[in-house]
Scaffold this motif. Sequence first.
Motif, short mmCIF file in Angstrom:
data_model
loop_
_atom_site.label_atom_id
_atom_site.label_comp_id
_atom_site.label_asym_id
_atom_site.label_seq_id
_atom_site.Cartn_x
_atom_site.Cartn_y
_atom_site.Cartn_z
N THR A 232 10.06 56.52 -1.23
CA THR A 232 11.12 55.52 -1.20
C THR A 232 10.54 54.20 -0.71
N SER A 233 10.94 53.13 -1.37
CA SER A 233 10.53 51.78 -0.98
C SER A 233 11.77 50.99 -0.58
N ARG A 234 11.69 50.27 0.54
CA ARG A 234 12.83 49.50 1.04
C ARG A 234 12.40 48.11 1.47
N TRP A 243 17.46 46.18 -0.25
CA TRP A 243 17.03 46.80 -1.50
C TRP A 243 16.36 48.13 -1.16
N GLU A 244 16.65 49.14 -1.94
CA GLU A 244 16.06 50.47 -1.73
C GLU A 244 15.97 51.17 -3.06
N LYS A 245 14.84 51.83 -3.30
CA LYS A 245 14.67 52.52 -4.58
C LYS A 245 13.61 53.61 -4.43
N PHE A 247 10.50 55.96 -5.77
CA PHE A 247 9.39 55.79 -6.70
C PHE A 247 8.67 57.12 -6.87
N THR A 286 7.69 50.67 -9.67
CA THR A 286 8.89 50.31 -8.91
C THR A 286 8.63 49.04 -8.10
N SER A 288 10.83 45.61 -6.14
CA SER A 288 12.08 44.91 -5.86
C SER A 288 12.18 43.65 -6.69
N ASP A 291 13.95 43.90 -9.86
CA ASP A 291 15.40 44.02 -9.73
C ASP A 291 16.04 42.71 -9.26
#
Length: 329
Positions: A232-234, A243-245, A247, A286, A288, A291
Amino acid sequence: MRLVQYKDTAGARHVAVVEDQNTLVVLGGVSSTRELAGIAIAQGTTMIEAAKARMGENRLDYNAVAAEGRLLPPITHADPAHFLVTGTGLTHLGSASARANMHTSNAKAADETDSMKMFRMGVEGGKPEAGETGVQPEWFYKGDGSIVANPGADMPSPSFALDGSEEPEIAAIYVIDPDGNPVRIGFAIGNEFSDHVTERQNYLYLAHSKLRACAMGPELLLGDLPSHVEGTSRVYRDGKVIWEKPFLSGEDNMSHTLANLEYHHFKYDLFCRPGDVHAHFFGTATLSFADGVTTQDGDEFEIEAAPFGRALRNRLKTQAERKVVVKTI
């Protein structure tokens, strides 16, 4: 097994095994993972065996070491010029779309960009059969050991940068043995921090966009990399997640094998100089930035994945302008 490098309160450097999320077991007789690797190479053992042989009874509070800012990157070199940081892009399934969109012009459809072509080449030829050589990936140079920020420290961004954004990636760590052979000693989670606005202006600015700081660790994963890695990347601002997603990484989620990426880096003699250290980023899908997130000074990046233990955190810090004056003598 996972290792960390840290400084004691007097500034001396040490290596420790991560026993659990709260405890470090100090290794005796070594002050760096590079030194431990040299011992393992000389004795013909693995890093895990070399570490086990040096584990004692001395234990430390992992949280205290981290809170006091004493954690170091998972690999260092006494002479940063002999620590080379490089990487490959467009290596992950799904990584082409964000890059292609950055480099699409009115005269080119997205599926005709050089990025998409490079991605397709990897999908078609990045996982060769044993004994064969696959297609070479995109490759870039980030800098030497001086650009690697400590875990928990500021991530410096130059005053002239147009952007400073995270790239959650896995980095492999290598030392070059006395005979000039690359030896992989482990893996670390990393932030291959880049300037995506500069890159978006023109694909030929990719080299400029990569000449930025980066961070790795704090833990060095010994042994093989899992074929499937979820993380997870934040991005935090004023203590809140903006932002959080998730990967994915590991070979199951890549268009190249690690062996193919390694071959196309170490096929160059200049990267096989005995005693040198290499950290090589394997790419991501991935971002940010993709996005629509625009980072700002003070934002904190957090990247974590279970196989690598403690999360990597760094704060964005814009550097003061430095005037460039060239003298003639």
